[in-house]
Scaffold this active site. Structure first.
Site, PDB file in Angstrom:
ATOM      1  N   LYS A  54       0.844  -1.204   0.000  1.00  0.00           N
ATOM      2  CA  LYS A  54       0.000   0.000   0.000  1.00  0.00           C
ATOM      3  C   LYS A  54       0.879   1.254   0.000  1.00  0.00           C
ATOM      4  CE  LYS A  54      -3.765  -2.402   2.327  1.00  0.00           C
ATOM      5  NZ  LYS A  54      -4.443  -2.706   3.587  1.00  0.00           N
ATOM      6  N   GLN A  98      -4.429  -1.203   9.948  1.00  0.00           N
ATOM      7  CA  GLN A  98      -4.287  -2.548   9.380  1.00  0.00           C
ATOM      8  C   GLN A  98      -4.773  -3.623  10.357  1.00  0.00           C
ATOM      9  OE1 GLN A  98      -3.207  -3.301   6.156  1.00  0.00           O
ATOM     10  NE2 GLN A  98      -3.806  -5.383   6.669  1.00  0.00           N
ATOM     11  N   ASP A 121     -10.828   3.242   4.466  1.00  0.00           N
ATOM     12  CA  ASP A 121     -11.148   1.812   4.369  1.00  0.00           C
ATOM     13  C   ASP A 121     -12.659   1.583   4.394  1.00  0.00           C
ATOM     14  OD1 ASP A 121      -8.964   0.169   3.996  1.00  0.00           O
ATOM     15  OD2 ASP A 121      -8.365   0.218   6.110  1.00  0.00           O
TER      16      ASP A 121
END
Ligand code: NDP
Length: 288
Positions: A54, A98, A121
């Site tokens: 990412k 994460q 997200d």
């Protein structure tokens, strides 16, 4: 006739190139590049790989990547304090927390602490609610990626029978909402669904988001259907490790009209959509 292979790598590269052009325009207009902060707690090897990818993609698109790698034993209060600092930091447009995290951390509480307008997200309940009621918000990247792949396959969704296998907040639920928004007739299947094979056989569009290697067999697929395989499982086969999806690909490719491969299907799209969401967050925050 074999299915059309919908190449997520090629589509993701195209999207990333478009995002880079828009990010450069944003930088020129605002004197700073869009910024994405990634918070990684502990040393889960798969998470480290994902975050590295990412970060690389963020930088390649001309955006700023801000990494916070914290030791596994970091107290939850410290993580929450970091999230609050990132919420207040004007250079940070998107915050990525994460998953999975060590057991002593309540991931839900940390996600709840993220400013919904920086939640690129799309995991915050506010964004889940916005999606459910049809308001503008951030949608989980994998679900967005599935929709772009369906678009790439040229599949008409209005009135189509769509079956989503899997009902997680990460993939199954948001992709079902997006399909509904596009006027498909949506069935959500899960571990308690009776006769899953015949439910799948109804699908003009079949999305598999389970995590069970090759569970969906060729004879579960309606001839000509569009099949999007979200699943990623690591298996040992013929003495080597390989990645496989939820769909038994070799048979399915003979029946489906269009299908995504694993790897190289949904996977690359997830990161491409994260970059798109970050750019959108920057534009929204700056009022453009
Ligand atoms: P979860 O484990 O959260 O959800 C799995 C879903 O599958 C659940 O709803 C579960 O049902 C359902 N399920 C489990 N077993 C069966 C069964 N035998 N029959 C029918 N349904 C079943 O997984 P995620 O949604 O997070 O991820 C799914 C897969 O997608 C994984 O392989 C993951 O690695 C992959 N993934 C890939 C991404 C990418 O970028 N390509 C990103 C995110 C995930 P129930 O709710 O009843 O338990």
């Amino acid at each position: 006739m074999t299915a059309r292979i919908v190449d997520g790598k090629v589509l993701a590269e195209r999207l990333n190139a478009e995002t880079a052009v828009k990010a450069a325009a944003f930088t020129k207009a605002h004197g700073r590049a869009p910024g994405l902060a990634a918070v990684l707690v502990g040393e889960d090897p798969a998470s480290e790989v994902y975050v590295r990818r990412k970060v690389k993609a963020t930088v390649a698109a001309g955006m700023v990547s801000i990494e916070h790698k914290l030791p596994a034993e970091t107290p939850e209060a410290e993580i929450l304090a970091l999230v609050h600092r990132l919420n207040d930091d004007p250079k940070v447009d998107g915050i990525l927390f994460q998953l999975p995290v060590p057991k002593h951390i309540d991931a839900g509480r940390v996600i709840d602490a993220i400013d919904p307008d920086k939640d690129v997200d799309g995991f915050h309940v506010v964004n889940a609610g916005r999606l459910a009621v049809g308001f503008d918000g951030f949608v989980p990247c994998t679900a967005l990626g599935c929709m772009l792949l369906i678009g790439e396959a040229g599949t008409r969704l209005e009135g189509a029978e769509a079956v989503v296998v899997g009902r997680s907040n990460l993939v199954g639920k948001p992709v079902s909402q997006l399909l509904l928004r596009r006027h498909a007739t949506v069935t959500m299947a899960h571990s308690r669904t009776r006769d899953l094979a015949s439910v799948c056989r109804r699908a003009d569009v079949l999305i598999a988001a389970v995590g069970r290697p090759r569970m969906i067999q060729a004879d579960w697929i309606k001839p000509g259907a569009t099949v999007i395989d979200v699943g990623i499982s690591r298996i040992e086969e013929g003495g080597r490790r390989r990645l496989v999806g939820d769909v038994a690909y070799d048979g399915a490719v003979q029946v489906a009209g269009a299908i995504t491969p694993v790897p190289g299907g949904v996977g690359p799209m997830t990161i491409a959509c994260l970059l798109q969401n970050t750019l959108r967050a920057a534009e929204r925050r700056s009022g453009t």
